[in-house]
Design a protein around this motif. Structure first.
Motif, PDB file in Angstrom:
ATOM      1  N   ASN A 122       0.822  -1.216   0.000  1.00 10.95           N
ATOM      2  CA  ASN A 122       0.000   0.000   0.000  1.00 10.95           C
ATOM      3  C   ASN A 122       0.854   1.263   0.000  1.00 10.95           C
ATOM      4  OD1 ASN A 122      -2.476  -1.314   0.085  1.00 10.95           O
ATOM      5  ND2 ASN A 122      -2.525  -1.377   2.307  1.00 10.95           N
ATOM      6  N   THR A 123       0.349   2.278  -0.697  1.00 13.09           N
ATOM      7  CA  THR A 123       0.974   3.601  -0.650  1.00 13.09           C
ATOM      8  C   THR A 123       0.312   4.419   0.450  1.00 13.09           C
ATOM      9  OG1 THR A 123       1.559   3.581  -2.974  1.00 13.09           O
ATOM     10  CG2 THR A 123       1.342   5.745  -1.948  1.00 13.09           C
ATOM     11  N   ASN A 138       5.061   2.943   9.565  1.00  9.24           N
ATOM     12  CA  ASN A 138       5.015   2.485   8.182  1.00  9.24           C
ATOM     13  C   ASN A 138       6.402   2.222   7.614  1.00  9.24           C
ATOM     14  OD1 ASN A 138       2.187   2.213   7.078  1.00  9.24           O
ATOM     15  ND2 ASN A 138       2.063   4.134   8.215  1.00  9.24           N
ATOM     16  N   ARG A 143       6.604   0.247   4.018  1.00 16.23           N
ATOM     17  CA  ARG A 143       5.662   0.824   3.042  1.00 16.23           C
ATOM     18  C   ARG A 143       6.197   2.109   2.421  1.00 16.23           C
ATOM     19  NH1 ARG A 143       1.986  -0.466   6.947  1.00 16.23           N
ATOM     20  NH2 ARG A 143       1.222  -2.538   6.471  1.00 16.23           N
ATOM     21  N   ASN A 144       5.703   2.353   1.207  1.00 15.31           N
ATOM     22  CA  ASN A 144       6.055   3.579   0.502  1.00 15.31           C
ATOM     23  C   ASN A 144       5.225   4.743   1.057  1.00 15.31           C
ATOM     24  OD1 ASN A 144       7.011   5.384  -1.465  1.00 15.31           O
ATOM     25  ND2 ASN A 144       5.260   4.920  -2.793  1.00 15.31           N
ATOM     26  N   VAL A 146       4.166   8.747   0.867  1.00 10.20           N
ATOM     27  CA  VAL A 146       4.132   9.980   0.077  1.00 10.20           C
ATOM     28  C   VAL A 146       3.729  11.106   1.027  1.00 10.20           C
ATOM     29  CG1 VAL A 146       3.031  11.185  -1.856  1.00 10.20           C
ATOM     30  CG2 VAL A 146       3.470   8.719  -2.013  1.00 10.20           C
ATOM     31  N   VAL A 164      -2.061  11.807  -6.819  1.00 10.70           N
ATOM     32  CA  VAL A 164      -1.622  10.639  -6.050  1.00 10.70           C
ATOM     33  C   VAL A 164      -2.839   9.805  -5.675  1.00 10.70           C
ATOM     34  CG1 VAL A 164      -0.366   9.814  -4.003  1.00 10.70           C
ATOM     35  CG2 VAL A 164       0.198  12.050  -4.981  1.00 10.70           C
ATOM     36  N   ALA A 166      -3.526   7.328  -3.206  1.00 17.58           N
ATOM     37  CA  ALA A 166      -3.007   6.660  -2.011  1.00 17.58           C
ATOM     38  C   ALA A 166      -3.972   5.573  -1.557  1.00 17.58           C
ATOM     39  CB  ALA A 166      -2.807   7.671  -0.907  1.00 17.58           C
ATOM     40  N   ASP A 167      -3.456   4.596  -0.817  1.00 16.42           N
ATOM     41  CA  ASP A 167      -4.289   3.521  -0.271  1.00 16.42           C
ATOM     42  C   ASP A 167      -4.629   3.763   1.194  1.00 16.42           C
ATOM     43  OD1 ASP A 167      -3.982   1.961  -2.729  1.00 16.42           O
ATOM     44  OD2 ASP A 167      -1.898   1.789  -2.084  1.00 16.42           O
TER      45      ASP A 167
END
Ligand SMILES: *Cc1c(COP(=O)(O)O)cnc(C)c1O
Length: 399
Positions: A122-123, A138, A143-144, A146, A164, A166-167
């Motif tokens: 997940n972002t 995170n 996790r990535n 942003v 973006v 995002a999740d």
């Protein structure tokens, strides 16, 4: 050979509060005649209210009597506390089922542990400046992340990005460190973004009890559509001086589901399973104290404490107004986020205030790159110290 979780090596060391302590210690050693006033600490100063103490004393007595003794309780909390929290939410128009409320030892653990429910791929969208727990947990999971800029242009209330998808989205309102608070319209935009993208909003409402202005939501669940996209974390820490007593709650609506192989999986079920597996509940005595917070008597007593901090925030704001210093927060939040005068950087202003006024705050740059040039003052002190600190700041900066 055991392989460690190497994601931990990607964590940045945080020296913020130890650096502050070092500088203050050095100053005190060099200036033994000066009294330092601290407006930097993010911890409450008012004691537990009488209603809470009385309920906890009673619970202690129950624990000492074989007829009323309690051992392990339900991992997700006792029914009496679910009902108390449910009633509290009703007071701002939010209806929750008992089993959507999970009692815990505080919001920090839950905000961190919720990451167990989500895939590593997940972002994650995190505002900057930020409460460090969202970022570090995170990073631990690899996790990535942003970052979303919170700055003067958007009033430190960033809106959903168009570029973006995002999740997972972390929002904190009223915000630590900036004190900025989302209104209904702004939160609705976030809820719409999350529902459109299948994202989950992890909403930190630790400071909801400081909201005083009309037209500001106390809970994300006041927003239509939030129950299909949001989890809310709340805490008795700032609400009722439970920072050392430890109790919080997390709301996971049953309507929050994600399709897996054509079947809807409810996060409420996953969180229940996670908590019953890894957590054994909050002490009975503490939960009794927590339930007393939400009685009419408890709420009236707590309102007095919050009013006490709000008076401090008003004193700080008044001085900054007189000095023509730009600031955010302080009205619906215990934090005042000010723009360092004369273009000073955060640490530069910290040193200047400490050296010349013996006043301590928190450099904004410690909360993220957008915090550079800002400074956080807190209302968690007594009136006397707050007035003294602001008198010194005024004398220093008026020239
Ligand atoms: C203080 C605080 C909390 C509360 O943490 P507890 O573990 O409940 O004491 C949560 N989020 C933010 C942003 C905070 O500042």
């Amino acid at each position: 050979m055991a392989k460690i979780n190497e994601n931990f090596l990607n964590l940045k060391e945080s020296y913020l509060f130890s650096d502050i302590a070092k500088k203050v210690d050095a100053f005190t050693a060099a200036n033994p005649d000066k009294t330092v006033v601290r407006l930097g600490i993010g911890d409450v100063t008012r004691p537990l209210v009488p209603a809470v103490i009385e309920a906890m004393h009673k619970a202690v007595d129950e624990m000492g009597d074989a007829a009323t003794f309690r051992g392990y309780g339900p991992e997700q909390g006792y029914g009496f506390l679910h009902e108390a929290v449910q009633g509290y939410y009703k007071s701002f128009g939010v209806t929750l089922d008992n089993d959507e409320i999970f009692i815990s030892d505080g919001a920090k653990s839950d905000v961190a542990n919720i990451t167990d429910l989500f895939d590593q791929a997940n972002t994650v969208l995190v505002p900057d400046p930020v409460y460090p727990v969202y970022v570090d947990t995170n990073i631990m999971n690899g996790r990535n992340i942003v970052y979303l800029d919170a700055n003067e242009d958007n009033g430190f209330l960033p809106m959903p990005p168009s570029d973006v998808k995002a999740d997972m989205v972390y929002l904190c309102s009223p915000n630590n460190p900036t004190g900025a608070t989302y209104n209904y319209e702004q939160l609705k935009a976030w809820v719409d973004y999350a529902n459109a993208n299948g994202a989950v909003i992890l909403y930190d409402a630790a400071y909801e009890s400081f909201i005083t202005e009309d037209g500001l939501p106390r809970s994300i669940f006041e927003i239509e559509g939030a129950k299909t996209c949001a989890i809310e974390f709340c805490s008795l820490s700032k609400l009722a001086s439970f920072t050392g007593t430890r109790c919080g709650y997390t709301v996971v609506p049953k309507a929050l589901t994600f399709a897996v192989d054509g079947k809807d999986v409810a996060l409420n079920k996953l969180w229940l399973r996670r908590q019953t597996t890894k957590f054994n509940g909050v002490p009975y005595i503490i939960q009794r104290g927590a339930a007393a917070v939400f009685t009419d008597e408890g709420l009236a007593q707590i309102r007095e404490n919050i009013g006490f901090y709000q008076e401090n925030a008003r004193i700080i704001g008044e001085t900054l107004d007189e000095l023509g210093i730009t600031y955010f927060g302080g009205v619906n939040s215990p934090y005042i986020w000010l723009k360092c005068p004369n273009g000073m950087k955060s640490w530069e202003f910290f040193d200047y205030l400490l050296e010349n006024a013996a006043v301590v705050g928190t450099p904004g740059s410690g909360f993220g790159k957008n915090g550079e040039g800002y400074f956080r003052l807190t209302s968690f002190n007594n009136h006397e110290n707050t007035r003294e600190a602001m008198a010194r700041v005024k004398a220093l900066l008026k020239k």
